[in-house]
Motif scaffolding. Structure first.
Motif, PDB file in Angstrom:
ATOM      1  N   SER A 268      29.986  43.131  45.670  1.00 15.86           N
ATOM      2  CA  SER A 268      30.625  44.207  44.910  1.00 15.86           C
ATOM      3  C   SER A 268      30.214  44.093  43.447  1.00 15.86           C
ATOM      4  N   PRO A 269      29.343  45.007  42.958  1.00 12.27           N
ATOM      5  CA  PRO A 269      28.949  44.962  41.544  1.00 12.27           C
ATOM      6  C   PRO A 269      30.121  45.159  40.594  1.00 12.27           C
ATOM      7  N   ALA A 270      31.128  45.931  41.020  1.00 17.78           N
ATOM      8  CA  ALA A 270      32.264  46.202  40.138  1.00 17.78           C
ATOM      9  C   ALA A 270      33.042  44.929  39.806  1.00 17.78           C
ATOM     10  N   PHE A 271      33.074  43.987  40.762  1.00 17.06           N
ATOM     11  CA  PHE A 271      33.834  42.754  40.549  1.00 17.06           C
ATOM     12  C   PHE A 271      32.918  41.533  40.473  1.00 17.06           C
ATOM     13  N   ASN A 272      31.594  41.782  40.663  1.00 12.88           N
ATOM     14  CA  ASN A 272      30.604  40.711  40.593  1.00 12.88           C
ATOM     15  C   ASN A 272      30.963  39.554  41.535  1.00 12.88           C
ATOM     16  N   LYS A 273      31.294  39.909  42.762  1.00 15.94           N
ATOM     17  CA  LYS A 273      31.616  38.868  43.731  1.00 15.94           C
ATOM     18  C   LYS A 273      31.336  39.367  45.142  1.00 15.94           C
ATOM     19  N   ASP A 274      31.235  38.414  46.085  1.00 17.50           N
ATOM     20  CA  ASP A 274      30.992  38.727  47.487  1.00 17.50           C
ATOM     21  C   ASP A 274      32.311  39.020  48.193  1.00 17.50           C
ATOM     22  N   VAL A 275      32.242  39.929  49.167  1.00 21.20           N
ATOM     23  CA  VAL A 275      33.434  40.266  49.954  1.00 21.20           C
ATOM     24  C   VAL A 275      33.062  40.215  51.436  1.00 21.20           C
ATOM     25  N   LYS A 276      33.989  39.746  52.250  1.00 17.67           N
ATOM     26  CA  LYS A 276      33.787  39.687  53.691  1.00 17.67           C
ATOM     27  C   LYS A 276      34.205  41.016  54.316  1.00 17.67           C
ATOM     28  N   GLY A 321      34.502  55.008  46.123  1.00 22.73           N
ATOM     29  CA  GLY A 321      33.292  55.337  45.392  1.00 22.73           C
ATOM     30  C   GLY A 321      32.577  54.131  44.819  1.00 22.73           C
ATOM     31  N   MET A 322      33.225  52.961  44.788  1.00 24.80           N
ATOM     32  CA  MET A 322      32.570  51.761  44.270  1.00 24.80           C
ATOM     33  C   MET A 322      31.429  51.348  45.191  1.00 24.80           C
TER      34      MET A 322
END
Length: 332
Positions: A268-276, A321-322
């Protein structure tokens, strides 16, 4: 400078140029050709559309875009003059039929006969008015000024008052002839029918006050205060923030055997982290979403599939939309 020296210099220049071309080609082969493919998707959310069963005018909007609403919150208030008038007609009819039912139970008297006669005249007058209204509506419809719905509503009101005339006529005849058991039962049923008709109109009128049936965020409000909305036309949309997912359009050669129930990692570029994420739907996008290959290179057409996945771990701030980024190696 001798001819031999010039010749050697030219050979060295050609050799240097050839070496540079080979080096650049090797670098391109080992780097550009090895760029890892990525798939970009986006966050989506379920939308609930608020609409009214009746055409009406928006007189008040109790919420604005961005507001968070709960079940039962008032969203908008509409004005439907035709339905309000119909309610009054039905309530008057209910009162009349109830009165006539009481008259038949008590037995006919001169005053009762006169009352039944007056009710009959009232019904006839109402029928005459609704007939004139229907004729006007028909003319307006023929001129293209109003919709068929408005014309049909006027016609229904006219037919309803015609039926009321018949009811009033039968009640008047009953009063004149004296009530029998069957007639008393008929009067009672007519009164019940009139009461049910009033209940129906009241039920419809409840649609003029639009309340939320879901919990979520008001994403879009379509009409302005004072504007008309058609029957079934959306008034606003509510995003159900508790039901979010990610959508990815994946070429079939990038699926890597992905199937419903599999999990993968997205960035997720918006939070700069990976999501499962966990896949719950894989659907063929159809012929319009075919990736056209270059036949001369020995390749073939590849279909595109829509992959939908829920978030395994939800977190605050996620918005529709993210962007979501997935690397090919992560789809397995």
């Amino acid at each position: 400078m001798s001819a031999k020296t010039q010749h050697n210099n030219i050979l060295l220049a050609i050799l240097g140029f050839t070496t540079a071309v080979v080096v650049v080609g090797l670098i391109g082969f080992f780097t550009l050709g090895k760029t890892e493919e990525i798939i970009q998707g986006e966050v989506e959310v379920s939308e609930f559309r608020v609409s009214c069963k009746l055409p009406g005018r928006v007189v008040e909007l109790r919420v604005k875009e961005g507001d968070y609403v709960h079940v039962g919150d008032t969203l908008a208030i509409l004005d439907v003059p035709e339905a309000n008038a119909q309610q009054k007609v039905m309530e008057a009819t209910e009162g009349a039929t109830q009165a006539l039912s009481s008259l038949t139970d008590a037995g006919a008297r001169k005053e009762q006969v006169q009352g039944a006669y007056q009710l009959l005249q009232q019904a006839k007058a109402a029928a005459e008015i609704t007939h004139k209204t229907y004729v006007r509506m028909q003319n307006l419809f023929n001129e293209g000024v109003i919709s068929a719905q408005k014309r049909d509503e006027a016609f229904a009101a006219y037919k309803a008052t015609e039926a009321q005339v018949k009811v009033a006529q039968s009640q008047y005849d009953m009063a004149c002839n004296g009530a029998r058991t069957q007639e008393k039962e008929a009067a009672k049923k007519n009164a019940e029918a009139a009461k049910n008709a009033v209940d129906v109109v009241k039920s419809v009128l409840r649609e003029t006050v639009q309340v939320s049936n879901v919990e979520g965020e008001v994403s879009t409000i379509y009409p302005k205060v004072g504007e008309l909305v058609g029957m079934g036309s959306p008034i606003m949309s509510i995003s159900i923030m508790s039901d979010m997912w990610g959508t990815f359009n994946v070429r079939e050669d990038l699926l890597n055997g992905l199937k419903v129930g599999d999990t993968f990692t997205a960035f997720s570029p918006a939070f700069n982290k990976d999501v499962k994420m966990k896949v719950y739907s894989i659907k063929d996008e159809g012929a319009y979403a075919v990736w056209k290959a270059t036949k001369s290179m020995g390749q073939y057409d590849l279909k595109t599939f829509e992959v939908k996945a829920h978030f395994a771990d939800k977190f605050e701030g996620l918005r529709p939309g993210m962007s979501l980024i997935v690397k090919k190696k992560d789809l397995k």
